[in-house]
Design an enzyme around this catalytic site. Structure first.
Site, mmCIF file in Angstrom:
data_model
loop_
_atom_site.group_PDB
_atom_site.id
_atom_site.type_symbol
_atom_site.label_atom_id
_atom_site.label_comp_id
_atom_site.label_asym_id
_atom_site.label_seq_id
_atom_site.Cartn_x
_atom_site.Cartn_y
_atom_site.Cartn_z
ATOM 1 C CB CYS B 91 -84.796 44.851 37.250
ATOM 2 S SG CYS B 91 -85.245 45.083 35.530
ATOM 3 C CG LEU B 92 -91.563 45.393 39.483
ATOM 4 C CD1 LEU B 92 -91.897 44.113 38.736
ATOM 5 C CD2 LEU B 92 -91.997 45.266 40.938
#
Lengths: 517, 164
Positions: B91-92
């Protein structure tokens, strides 16, 4: 008193009387003028045009109107700040069209404002396509000498193809318009509309314009798109969010869709938005399941398990903890001796508390169901009344054939159905309003108005359902017209009173602490 | 004629080979047949609980690269609030909405490495790790990370597992 004095007195008296008569004549003249005015109907028209308490002022804008509003504001800011139009547009979008805040901040520190908004006002760097010898595009690594390149005012240069792909993806796939940034990493310069027009196909540019118009409306708290399907109009209404506890801003679009400007839901007068949200949630989720459970089940006095009675015997044994108790008084069974089926123990505190809790719960459920059933009934009736339109069409044709009435003359039926549906919707929401209303003298007045409207609506509904008898068409028309006007006026009375009460803070709602602060 | 995606990827590969990155033990396509699937080996940062570990990343490159971001996931198990322990999903923001065509595979991998030492517990994919940080148990978090690093990322074969 001497004669001369008497004479003098008489003369005074007569003069006074004459004056009085003169005054009367004047009054007569004035009265005639007033009468004349009444004949001109100006008072009647003024009264009709007077804004009602429950009405709000609003304007409907087409897409062209929205574009014009944007352009006007852009030109205005561009002239005041002395910057190019595309830069003014970017700044306005960054400040969400808050012109005053933008100008104030710009005057304070223009450099900082331009930097955070991603604008470089360098007139020498106008974005245009050019071929640069020996240029290699950092994105696609193309080094063709015929490569068309484009650089924004920040100086980061990329090839035309890459720009086109990038902008197409941003606009078409991501639906971005307001803040499309330069392709270089960590560069926040915004790609302005001129550059986009230069780099993308007309189809994508048109989509970009549409998205910009959307953001203009979405960013402006006094504008809202009409929620009707495939309607492209926007409505402007200057009712701030803070006033939504005192007013129901119902607006009507050119497409005839009536909705609340505050929340976007279909017209829910006389209920305020906050109340509507709470009511809809109450009806939608299973918040009443808990009420049903507490009304139809009881808790074991020992382990608090929920128990539903499945037989006639009042001697209950909890399956979980084996506690024995009486279903009627909720007291321990050991205190009951031999009286198995009828419990007459009334005064014991333990029994009384349990019964009170049960009664409260049942009363709460019954109260909710009372209002919900009526709410749902009017909703259903409104749907059925809408289906009346088809029947009405046939009736209108039938009327034309069986009488000498023209098409225009039978329009009264359609108008009656319109009013009927509108009143049903109003009635529907009066029940949500009444559910949260704290009972007092004001409530009595509200319920009287509600009852009057309900009776009138039912009578009109009955009239419209009647079969047409050729010889009674004139009577029917008169009756329907009268009843339509009456129903409309009853609705007006109810809405006028509730709106006035809201603005005066006369209504008290239960469970809405925020309204009473 | 070479298509723009291949041209760009070949340039990125050459750039990496010309100037190897000590924090990135490896960055190359998995096979010569398919230039759209790459493998990277990320080295754990010194003075962090990830020190000494090597993590294999699988990089799937879309045909629209670099307009669209690559899909990157961990093949080696890792304990981190923003990385799914099961699937290796990351999750970036730069791999999703904040992607810019100017980013490269190498810079994306370095951003992931930076994420390891700067977790964001408010948007977790691994709730257990995030909860330790949320309640301020930094020692507990670090020892958990060290344990998983020891278990999965130290002295493990850096052989690429083609399975996803």
């Amino acid at each position: 008193m001497s004669e001369s004095e008497e004479d003098m007195y008489d003369s005074y008296k007569s003069t006074d009387e004459e004056q009085e008569l003169d005054l009367d004549e004047d009054e007569d003249e004035i009265f005639v003028e007033e009468d004349d005015t009444e004949l001109n109907f100006t008072d009647v028209v003024a009264e009709r045009n007077r804004k009602k308490n429950y009405e709000v002022e609003f304007n409907v804008h087409s897409v062209e109107g929205i574009v014009k509003s944007q352009d006007d504001e852009i030109i205005h800011v561009s002239n005041i700040l002395g910057i190019q139009k595309q830069h003014a547009a970017t700044l306005l979008r960054h400040f969400r069209w808050n012109k005053e805040r933008l100008i104030e901040r710009y005057m304070d520190d223009s450099g900082s404002v331009l930097k955070t908004a991603g604008v470089i006002t360098d007139d020498s760097r106008v974005p245009k396509f050019m071929k640069v010898y020996g240029f290699v595009c950092d994105i696609c690594c193309d080094d063709d000498n015929d490569l068309n390149t484009l650089a924004l005012s920040c100086g980061h240069r990329f090839c035309r193809n890459c720009y086109e792909h990038y902008l197409t993806q941003k606009i078409k796939e991501e639906g971005e318009s307001r803040r499309i940034m330069c392709m270089a990493s960590n560069c926040n310069v915004i790609v302005d509309e001129k550059t986009i027009e230069l780099a993308v196909s007309p189809e994508i540019h048109s989509r970009y314009r549409t998205l910009l118009n959307r953001t203009y409306v979405d960013d402006n708290e006094y504008l809202r798109w009409c929620p009707a399907p495939s309607c492209e109009y926007a409505v402007e209404c200057h009712v701030p969010n803070t006033s939504l506890t005192r007013i129901v801003p119902t607006v009507e679009c050119f497409c005839c869709h009536r909705f609340c400007f505050g929340c976007g839901l279909p017209d829910h007068q006389p209920s305020i938005c906050m109340l509507v949200r709470k009511w809809v949630k109450k009806c939608e989720d299973d918040s009443e399941t808990a009420n049903w459970i507490s009304a139809h089940t009881k808790e074991c006095g020992k382990c608090h398990s929920t128990i539903e009675k499945n037989g006639g015997c009042n001697h209950m044994t909890c399956r979980k903890c084996k506690y024995e108790f009486c279903w009627v008084c909720m007291g321990p069974w050991s205190e009951h001796g031999t009286s198995w089926y009828n419990c007459n123990r009334y005064d014991e505190k333990s029994s009384q508390d349990a019964r009170d809790q049960q009664a409260k719960s049942r009363a709460s459920l019954e109260r909710y169901l009372h209002y919900y059933n009526r709410f749902a009934n009017h909703e259903q009736s409104a749907k059925l009344d809408r289906e009346l339109y088809n029947k009405t069409e046939k009736k209108m044709e039938e009327m034309q054939q069986t009488s000498d009435l023209s098409w225009i003359e039978v329009q009264f039926l359609k108008k009656a159905v319109d009013i009927l549906v509108q009143c049903r919707m109003t009635l529907k929401w009066t029940y949500a309003f009444a559910f949260y209303l704290v009972r007092n003298n004001q409530t009595e007045i509200f319920e009287d108005n509600q009852r009057d409207l309900e009776m009138a609506v039912e009578q009109l509904s009955e009239l419209l359902e009647k079969p047409i008898e050729a010889e009674k068409i004139t009577e029917l028309k008169q009756e329907v017209l009268n009843k339509t006007v009456y129903v409309g006026s009853r609705r007006e009375v109810l809405l006028e009173d509730t709106a006035k009460g809201l603005s005066e803070g006369r209504w008290e709602f239960q469970g809405f602490e925020e309204l009473h602060e | 004629m070479v298509d723009p995606v291949s041209r760009r990827l070949i340039k990125e590969l050459k750039d990496y080979q010309k100037e190897p990155n000590p924090d990135l033990a490896e960055l190359s396509p998995v096979s010569d047949d398919n230039i759209l699937i790459w493998k990277a080996v990320l080295r754990g940062e010194v003075d962090t609980p990830y020190e000494g570990g090597n993590w294999i990343l699988r990089i799937e490159i879309p045909k629209t690269y670099p307009i669209h971001p690559p899909k990157i996931k961990f093949l080696t198990k890792i304990c981190h609030p923003n990385i799914s322990f099961k699937t290796g999903e990351i999750c970036l923001d730069i791999l999703k909405t904040a992607w810019s065509p100017a980013w490269t595979l190498q810079s994306a991998c370095m951003a992931i490495r930076l994420l390891l030492s700067n977790p964001e517990p408010t948007s977790p994919l691994n709730c257990d790790a995030a909860n330790l940080l949320r309640c301020g148990d930094f020692m507990g978090y670090e020892s958990l990370v060290r344990m998983y690093t020891q278990l999965f990322a130290i002295n493990q074969s850096s052989e690429y597992e083609g399975t996803s």
